[in-house]
Design an enzyme around this catalytic site. Structure first.
Site, PDB file in Angstrom:
ATOM      1  N   LYS A 153       0.852  -1.193   0.000  1.00  0.00           N
ATOM      2  CA  LYS A 153       0.000   0.000   0.000  1.00  0.00           C
ATOM      3  C   LYS A 153       0.890   1.246   0.000  1.00  0.00           C
ATOM      4  O   LYS A 153       1.757   1.390   0.866  1.00  0.00           O
ATOM      5  CB  LYS A 153      -0.889  -0.021   1.257  1.00  0.00           C
ATOM      6  CG  LYS A 153      -2.124   0.840   1.173  1.00  0.00           C
ATOM      7  CD  LYS A 153      -3.049   0.528   2.337  1.00  0.00           C
ATOM      8  CE  LYS A 153      -4.007   1.667   2.595  1.00  0.00           C
ATOM      9  NZ  LYS A 153      -4.801   1.461   3.814  1.00  0.00           N
ATOM     10  N   ARG A 189     -17.387   4.890  11.765  1.00  0.00           N
ATOM     11  CA  ARG A 189     -17.928   6.178  11.316  1.00  0.00           C
ATOM     12  C   ARG A 189     -19.243   5.998  10.586  1.00  0.00           C
ATOM     13  O   ARG A 189     -20.211   6.697  10.840  1.00  0.00           O
ATOM     14  CB  ARG A 189     -16.951   6.869  10.338  1.00  0.00           C
ATOM     15  CG  ARG A 189     -15.677   7.372  10.932  1.00  0.00           C
ATOM     16  CD  ARG A 189     -14.655   7.695   9.876  1.00  0.00           C
ATOM     17  NE  ARG A 189     -14.352   6.491   9.084  1.00  0.00           N
ATOM     18  CZ  ARG A 189     -13.381   6.386   8.201  1.00  0.00           C
ATOM     19  NH1 ARG A 189     -12.637   7.425   7.933  1.00  0.00           N
ATOM     20  NH2 ARG A 189     -13.175   5.262   7.553  1.00  0.00           N
ATOM     21  N   SER A 202      -8.175   9.600   6.515  1.00  0.00           N
ATOM     22  CA  SER A 202      -6.809   9.995   6.150  1.00  0.00           C
ATOM     23  C   SER A 202      -6.724  10.298   4.656  1.00  0.00           C
ATOM     24  O   SER A 202      -6.078  11.263   4.249  1.00  0.00           O
ATOM     25  CB  SER A 202      -5.822   8.879   6.501  1.00  0.00           C
ATOM     26  OG  SER A 202      -5.820   8.632   7.882  1.00  0.00           O
TER      27      SER A 202
HETATM   28  O1  PNS Z   1      -6.493   2.083   9.222  1.00  0.00           O
HETATM   29  P1  PNS Z   1      -6.882   0.874   8.430  1.00  0.00           P
HETATM   30  O2  PNS Z   1      -6.182   0.872   7.092  1.00  0.00           O
HETATM   31  O3  PNS Z   1      -8.369   0.732   8.313  1.00  0.00           O
HETATM   32  O4  PNS Z   1      -6.346  -0.412   9.260  1.00  0.00           O
HETATM   33  C1  PNS Z   1      -6.608  -1.705   8.805  1.00  0.00           C
HETATM   34  C2  PNS Z   1      -5.914  -2.773   9.667  1.00  0.00           C
HETATM   35  C3  PNS Z   1      -4.463  -2.442   9.925  1.00  0.00           C
HETATM   36  C4  PNS Z   1      -6.597  -2.887  10.995  1.00  0.00           C
HETATM   37  C5  PNS Z   1      -6.059  -4.099   8.866  1.00  0.00           C
HETATM   38  O5  PNS Z   1      -5.580  -3.889   7.577  1.00  0.00           O
HETATM   39  C6  PNS Z   1      -5.318  -5.274   9.483  1.00  0.00           C
HETATM   40  O6  PNS Z   1      -5.724  -5.802  10.491  1.00  0.00           O
HETATM   41  N1  PNS Z   1      -4.189  -5.661   8.848  1.00  0.00           N
HETATM   42  C7  PNS Z   1      -3.360  -6.774   9.308  1.00  0.00           C
HETATM   43  C8  PNS Z   1      -3.489  -7.994   8.380  1.00  0.00           C
HETATM   44  C9  PNS Z   1      -4.552  -8.951   8.874  1.00  0.00           C
HETATM   45  O7  PNS Z   1      -4.527  -9.414  10.008  1.00  0.00           O
HETATM   46  N2  PNS Z   1      -5.519  -9.217   7.987  1.00  0.00           N
HETATM   47  C10 PNS Z   1      -6.658 -10.026   8.307  1.00  0.00           C
HETATM   48  C11 PNS Z   1      -7.649  -9.216   9.146  1.00  0.00           C
HETATM   49  S1  PNS Z   1      -9.232  -9.848   9.009  1.00  0.00           S
END
Ligand code: PNS
Length: 155
Positions: free
Chosen positions: A41, A88, A125
């Site tokens: 990303k 939100r 963001s």
């Molecule tokens: O701020 P964001 O981008 O909404 O955060 C998303 C986040 C970091 C919480 C999510 O992408 C995440 O948990 N990533 C880690 C990878 C993972 O565990 N994926 C499976 C989750 S179901």
């Protein structure tokens, strides 16, 4: 002691993030705020820059870190009992519900949702970055340290 983990991209942290993290700090004995390291990303701020901004906002009151890989594995490493996420909109609800159910299925990890204050429900963001890039005012949408960092990055 109940430990809450607040994970996110935080690229950059907004007043919506601050609202949820401040409320987590008030509600839980120990809070870990962690930036996801996702090389696929594209980001405006590096992991180190985001950690530094979060330290400025919450240092001394929350532990700040970063992680890659599965959230539930990192949560176990830092001893988190619950994951805290802000909600939100209805779109957030659907996405967050799915992730929380996957995380519970993977490891039994519970997710606690906090409804974002309505003042911040339109902030993300991505939108903050877009407005700042196009020269619009982000005054009042992000903490002043973030506003300064955005101005420096974009000028
Ligand atoms: O701020 P964001 O981008 O909404 O955060 C998303 C986040 C970091 C919480 C999510 O992408 C995440 O948990 N990533 C880690 C990878 C993972 O565990 N994926 C499976 C989750 S179901």
């Amino acid at each position: 002691m109940t430990t809450a983990l607040c994970p996110g991209s935080f690229d950059p942290p907004t007043n919506g993030h601050v609202d949820v993290i401040e409320r987590a700090i008030a509600a839980f004995e120990r809070v870990v705020v962690s930036v996801v390291d996702n090389p696929s990303k594209e980001s405006l701020f590096s992991i180190e820059e985001r950690i530094s901004l979060l330290e400025e906002l919450f240092g001394g009151r929350a532990e700040i870190g970063s992680f890659s890989g599965l959230l539930v594995e990192y949560a176990a490493e830092v001893g988190a009992d619950v994951v805290v996420k802000g909600l939100r909109t209805v779109d957030d609800y659907e996405y967050e519900m799915q992730m929380s159910q996957m995380n519970r299925s993977l490891s039994g990890m519970e997710t606690v949702f906090m409804a974002t204050k309505s003042d911040w429900s339109f902030i993300s963001s991505s939108l903050v970055k877009e407005v700042a890039k196009l020269g619009g005012s982000i005054d009042g949408l992000v903490p002043s340290a973030v506003e300064k960092a955005l101005q420096e990055r974009l000028t």
